[in-house]
Design a protein around this motif. Sequence first.
Motif, PDB file in Angstrom:
ATOM      1  N   GLU A   1      -5.915  -8.130   5.088  1.00 37.61           N
ATOM      2  CA  GLU A   1      -5.536  -7.810   3.710  1.00 37.61           C
ATOM      3  C   GLU A   1      -4.995  -6.392   3.619  1.00 37.61           C
ATOM      4  OE1 GLU A   1      -8.733  -8.973   0.985  1.00 37.61           O
ATOM      5  OE2 GLU A   1      -9.279 -10.519   2.444  1.00 37.61           O
TER       6      GLU A   1
ATOM      7  N   LEU B   1      -1.491  -9.021   3.954  1.00 38.16           N
ATOM      8  CA  LEU B   1      -1.683 -10.445   3.688  1.00 38.16           C
ATOM      9  C   LEU B   1      -2.863 -10.611   2.734  1.00 38.16           C
ATOM     10  CD1 LEU B   1      -0.903 -13.390   4.342  1.00 38.16           C
ATOM     11  CD2 LEU B   1      -2.643 -13.343   6.152  1.00 38.16           C
TER      12      LEU B   1
ATOM     13  N   GLN C   1      -6.922 -15.518   1.097  1.00 40.03           N
ATOM     14  CA  GLN C   1      -6.495 -16.910   0.899  1.00 40.03           C
ATOM     15  C   GLN C   1      -6.697 -17.336  -0.548  1.00 40.03           C
ATOM     16  OE1 GLN C   1      -8.569 -19.771   3.300  1.00 40.03           O
ATOM     17  NE2 GLN C   1      -6.965 -21.309   3.086  1.00 40.03           N
TER      18      GLN C   1
ATOM     19  N   ARG D   1      -3.880 -15.868  -2.659  1.00 37.68           N
ATOM     20  CA  ARG D   1      -2.604 -16.570  -2.432  1.00 37.68           C
ATOM     21  C   ARG D   1      -2.613 -17.942  -3.084  1.00 37.68           C
ATOM     22  NH1 ARG D   1      -2.416 -17.143   3.375  1.00 37.68           N
ATOM     23  NH2 ARG D   1      -4.370 -15.987   3.589  1.00 37.68           N
TER      24      ARG D   1
ATOM     25  N   ALA E   1      -0.092 -19.200  -6.128  1.00 42.59           N
ATOM     26  CA  ALA E   1       0.897 -20.038  -5.438  1.00 42.59           C
ATOM     27  C   ALA E   1       1.921 -20.673  -6.375  1.00 42.59           C
ATOM     28  CB  ALA E   1       0.180 -21.121  -4.633  1.00 42.59           C
TER      29      ALA E   1
ATOM     30  N   TYR F   1       5.316  -7.322   1.798  1.00 46.85           N
ATOM     31  CA  TYR F   1       4.703  -8.602   2.169  1.00 46.85           C
ATOM     32  C   TYR F   1       3.606  -8.983   1.171  1.00 46.85           C
ATOM     33  CZ  TYR F   1       3.069 -12.238   5.381  1.00 46.85           C
ATOM     34  OH  TYR F   1       2.723 -13.438   5.951  1.00 46.85           O
TER      35      TYR F   1
ATOM     36  N   LYS G   1       5.293 -10.143  -2.015  1.00 47.86           N
ATOM     37  CA  LYS G   1       5.939 -11.440  -1.798  1.00 47.86           C
ATOM     38  C   LYS G   1       4.924 -12.576  -1.863  1.00 47.86           C
ATOM     39  CE  LYS G   1       8.601 -14.033   1.645  1.00 47.86           C
ATOM     40  NZ  LYS G   1       9.205 -13.983   3.023  1.00 47.86           N
ATOM     41  N   ASN G   2       3.740 -12.356  -1.329  1.00 47.26           N
ATOM     42  CA  ASN G   2       2.721 -13.407  -1.304  1.00 47.26           C
ATOM     43  C   ASN G   2       2.101 -13.669  -2.671  1.00 47.26           C
ATOM     44  OD1 ASN G   2       1.760 -14.604   1.474  1.00 47.26           O
ATOM     45  ND2 ASN G   2       2.470 -12.529   1.901  1.00 47.26           N
TER      46      ASN G   2
ATOM     47  N   ASN H   1       3.610 -12.582  -5.775  1.00 51.14           N
ATOM     48  CA  ASN H   1       4.641 -12.728  -6.811  1.00 51.14           C
ATOM     49  C   ASN H   1       4.121 -12.324  -8.189  1.00 51.14           C
ATOM     50  OD1 ASN H   1       7.067 -13.449  -8.056  1.00 51.14           O
ATOM     51  ND2 ASN H   1       6.406 -15.574  -8.357  1.00 51.14           N
TER      52      ASN H   1
END
Length: 445
Positions: A40, A44, A47, A50, A54, A123, A126-127, A129
């Motif tokens: 993270e 990233l 989960q 994200r 999504a 990144y 982007k994940n 948004n």
Amino acid sequence: MSRLVLRVLLFLYDLLYILLSPFILLYLLSRKDSRKRLTEYLGLPSQAARRAAAKKGCLLVHAVSVGEVLSVIPIVERLKEELQLPVVLSTTIDDGETISKKAPGLFNATTFNSLDFSPFVRYFLKNLNPYAIIISETDLWPNLLVNCKEQYIPVYLTNGRLSDKIARGALGLGTLAAEVLLSCQHLFVQRKQDEESLLALGLPKGRVTVAGNTKYESATRSHSMEKQTEKIIENLLDHERPVVVGGSTHEGEEELLFKVYSSMPAHRPRLIIAPRIIERANEICQAAKELELKTIKWTELIENEDWKELIVFHDLIVIDVLGELGHLYHSAKVVFIGGTFNDVGGHNFLEACACDKAVVVGPNCRNFSQDLAIFLTERALVQVKTKEEFINEVRLLLEDDDRALEMGKRARAILVSNQGAAERTAKAIKNELSALAPSSTGEKK
């Protein structure tokens, strides 16, 4: 400042990250909370975050400390229903994630924020948004802000405050600080002083609004409490032995409370100490036992079936978990707020005031100087200059029920009369987001 100069400075900033990366990695690996969230930090998101973002992105809320999370909750509550978006909490420490559970259902997911290195930031964004980002109080990072501006993601600073040290540092950076801060859509600050500091950097007046302190509202909110905690508080209140709570204490401040205890041999109070850094719980217990105080940690107390007998037997309860201090203020007759007898600058005393308690602070409260002035003027709080004065003042309050009670009532009245910052901030954000995307959530102009 030209855009080219800013890009060069950000490039050098990223280059510094690269040069320091071995040391940053070693530091992250050395800490338990960082180690388990390493991916993270590298950009990233978790989960759960994200998954929450999504379908249509999210409202991303960034808050680091316990106080920052609590201060943003009343704003997010007003925005979540309006925007009809998942809310993801971004933080950098376990404390923030733990305390987020005090508002069940408000945050759909939590994640650690990425390091402020351009590839990681891009990144991360982007994940998730994000439709918009709310940053609570002070945690502003140049790459995050500039990347959001370039991607047309509106960023709002809420409950903003600039300490004298931060304000001086920003002024030293001159137009660079202003250029980075201009990446924010709007900055909502606590005090006129904060507004003046930002305007002095060159920000236009229309970008900065004095909205007040949302902590006045978060302090008076009812947070969910475990049944066991509720029973223990009721039990403590039923005892004749008064309770002194030391909240967010730092090294050296616990000894002051021990001295209060030892100075009252006939009517010794029961102590509850919640260190700012909970990992210090064991050393506090050891120091207390050396002074022959019967001591128990909170986790040991709540896990024991004979907790009632343990309360009667022990002189000191040391809090070794997060999230309980705000509840335990209810058990106190007198509260001491830590970080005020050293260079920390003090911690939030509003939660204790919301519980109608007599509050005592030390000489250094620069982090809350404006709020402190209000409470001192109304005789709703006591500030002492020396350690000797502290011991004497706590003793006097313990021996004078009427004075302690009246002080607590005055403090609560100030909190009630200073509500509204969260409503003002949320309304302004809603209006601006509607102007940016009048037709549908998630579609910015």
